[in-house]
Design a protein around this motif. Structure first.
Motif, short mmCIF file in Angstrom:
data_model
loop_
_atom_site.label_atom_id
_atom_site.label_comp_id
_atom_site.label_asym_id
_atom_site.label_seq_id
_atom_site.Cartn_x
_atom_site.Cartn_y
_atom_site.Cartn_z
N VAL A 1 8.43 -19.35 12.22
CA VAL A 1 7.54 -19.12 11.08
C VAL A 1 7.75 -17.74 10.48
O VAL A 1 7.04 -17.34 9.56
CB VAL A 1 6.04 -19.35 11.44
CG1 VAL A 1 5.81 -20.77 11.92
CG2 VAL A 1 5.53 -18.33 12.42
N ARG A 2 8.75 -17.03 11.00
CA ARG A 2 9.13 -15.70 10.51
C ARG A 2 7.97 -14.71 10.55
O ARG A 2 7.72 -13.95 9.62
CB ARG A 2 9.74 -15.79 9.12
CG ARG A 2 10.96 -16.68 9.08
CD ARG A 2 11.81 -16.39 7.88
NE ARG A 2 13.04 -17.14 7.82
CZ ARG A 2 14.11 -16.96 8.59
NH1 ARG A 2 14.09 -16.06 9.53
NH2 ARG A 2 15.20 -17.67 8.42
N MET A 3 7.27 -14.76 11.68
CA MET A 3 6.16 -13.83 11.89
C MET A 3 6.71 -12.40 11.81
O MET A 3 7.81 -12.13 12.26
CB MET A 3 5.54 -14.08 13.26
CG MET A 3 4.35 -13.26 13.54
SD MET A 3 3.66 -13.76 15.15
CE MET A 3 2.31 -12.65 15.22
N ASN A 4 5.93 -11.50 11.23
CA ASN A 4 6.32 -10.10 11.15
C ASN A 4 6.70 -9.60 12.54
O ASN A 4 5.92 -9.73 13.48
CB ASN A 4 5.16 -9.29 10.57
CG ASN A 4 5.46 -7.81 10.53
OD1 ASN A 4 5.44 -7.13 11.56
ND2 ASN A 4 5.73 -7.32 9.35
N PHE A 5 7.91 -9.03 12.66
CA PHE A 5 8.44 -8.67 13.97
C PHE A 5 7.61 -7.58 14.66
O PHE A 5 7.40 -7.64 15.87
CB PHE A 5 9.90 -8.22 13.85
CG PHE A 5 10.57 -7.98 15.16
CD1 PHE A 5 10.89 -9.05 16.00
CD2 PHE A 5 10.86 -6.70 15.60
CE1 PHE A 5 11.50 -8.85 17.22
CE2 PHE A 5 11.46 -6.49 16.83
CZ PHE A 5 11.79 -7.56 17.64
N LYS B 1 -3.08 -18.06 12.40
CA LYS B 1 -3.63 -17.16 13.42
C LYS B 1 -2.75 -15.94 13.65
O LYS B 1 -3.23 -14.89 14.06
CB LYS B 1 -3.83 -17.90 14.76
CG LYS B 1 -4.73 -19.10 14.67
CD LYS B 1 -6.15 -18.71 14.45
CE LYS B 1 -7.02 -19.96 14.44
NZ LYS B 1 -8.27 -19.77 13.80
N GLY B 2 -1.44 -16.09 13.45
CA GLY B 2 -0.51 -14.97 13.56
C GLY B 2 -0.56 -14.26 14.89
O GLY B 2 -0.42 -14.86 15.95
N SER B 3 -0.81 -12.97 14.81
CA SER B 3 -0.78 -12.10 15.99
C SER B 3 -1.78 -12.52 17.06
O SER B 3 -1.47 -12.46 18.25
CB SER B 3 -1.07 -10.65 15.59
OG SER B 3 -0.10 -10.20 14.69
N ILE B 4 -2.94 -12.94 16.64
CA ILE B 4 -3.97 -13.38 17.60
C ILE B 4 -3.47 -14.60 18.37
O ILE B 4 -3.66 -14.71 19.57
CB ILE B 4 -5.31 -13.70 16.88
CG1 ILE B 4 -5.85 -12.47 16.17
CG2 ILE B 4 -6.32 -14.28 17.85
CD1 ILE B 4 -6.28 -11.35 17.08
N ILE C 1 -3.02 -14.61 22.43
CA ILE C 1 -3.72 -15.58 23.29
C ILE C 1 -2.71 -16.45 24.03
O ILE C 1 -2.88 -16.73 25.22
CB ILE C 1 -4.71 -16.42 22.46
CG1 ILE C 1 -5.86 -15.53 22.00
CG2 ILE C 1 -5.23 -17.61 23.25
CD1 ILE C 1 -6.78 -16.14 20.97
N SER C 2 -1.66 -16.85 23.35
CA SER C 2 -0.63 -17.69 23.99
C SER C 2 0.04 -16.98 25.14
O SER C 2 0.41 -17.61 26.14
CB SER C 2 0.42 -18.12 22.96
OG SER C 2 -0.16 -18.96 21.99
N LYS C 3 0.21 -15.67 25.04
CA LYS C 3 0.85 -14.91 26.12
C LYS C 3 -0.02 -14.86 27.38
O LYS C 3 0.45 -14.47 28.44
CB LYS C 3 1.17 -13.48 25.66
CG LYS C 3 2.26 -13.39 24.62
CD LYS C 3 3.61 -13.75 25.18
CE LYS C 3 4.69 -13.62 24.12
NZ LYS C 3 6.01 -13.95 24.64
N LEU C 4 -1.26 -15.29 27.25
CA LEU C 4 -2.17 -15.31 28.40
C LEU C 4 -2.32 -16.71 29.01
O LEU C 4 -3.08 -16.88 29.95
CB LEU C 4 -3.55 -14.78 27.98
CG LEU C 4 -3.58 -13.36 27.44
CD1 LEU C 4 -4.96 -13.01 26.92
CD2 LEU C 4 -3.11 -12.36 28.47
N LEU C 5 -1.61 -17.68 28.46
CA LEU C 5 -1.73 -19.06 28.93
C LEU C 5 -0.46 -19.51 29.65
O LEU C 5 0.64 -19.38 29.09
CB LEU C 5 -1.98 -19.99 27.73
CG LEU C 5 -3.22 -19.70 26.91
CD1 LEU C 5 -3.25 -20.57 25.66
CD2 LEU C 5 -4.47 -19.91 27.74
#
Length: 169
Positions: free
Chosen positions: A131-135, A106-109, A113-117
């Protein structure tokens, strides 16, 4: 702690108080809950003590700084921490690994979404780092979610604060 004491902190320490409290929350450290502080900051803005945009900007910057710190923690030391955790709680490993895989997909999405929970919004940064998501993508999705969350709380204080204080008094 009552509203008068918190109001006195606002008067004494100003935007530094807002920044510190929101930063502590996004670092997942104990402090005053930002869910209480941000509406009070909105009330403070409504009374003309500080601009609404300044409160929102300070709260978003504080949230982002805290989120970056936890992202870095996850990126640098997350694997070691999870190794220790899995040795202690082996039954949790499949569930957590499933959630980490979902974050990879899901990456950025997923971060947005998590920042709203509640509860998830402050700790999602650690797995995102792991998971070394793109910064840059992480930062954009974090800022977007933090902005909406903080806008809701500061805005609630700004628009409905006086009515809430009358009810509490």
């Amino acid at each position: 702690m009552n509203i008068q004491i918190l109001t006195n902190y606002f008067l004494e320490y100003g935007i530094f108080f807002i920044f510190l409290i929101v930063l502590l929350e996004y670092l997942n450290l104990p402090g005053f809950p930002a869910g209480v502080i941000m509406p009070l900051a909105g009330i403070w803005a409504a009374k003309g003590k500080i601009s609404f945009l300044m409160v929102l900007l300070i709260s978003v910057v504080a949230g982002l700084v805290g989120s970056w710190a936890l992202y870095l923690l996850g990126r640098v030391g997350g694997a070691k921490v999870m190794g220790v955790y899995f040795r202690r709680f082996p039954k949790h490993q499949p569930v957590i690994e499933e959630k980490m895989e979902m974050l990879r997909e899901k990456g950025s999405i997923g971060v947005f979404i998590s920042k709203l929970l509640p509860m998830v919004r402050t700790i999602i940064s650690i797995p995102a780092g792991m998971v070394r998501m793109n910064f840059v993508k992480y930062t954009v999705s974090s800022v977007s979610g933090i902005f909406l969350w903080n806008l809701a709380f500061v805005g609630a204080g700004y628009f409905f604060g006086d009515a809430a204080i009358r009810l509490l008094s």
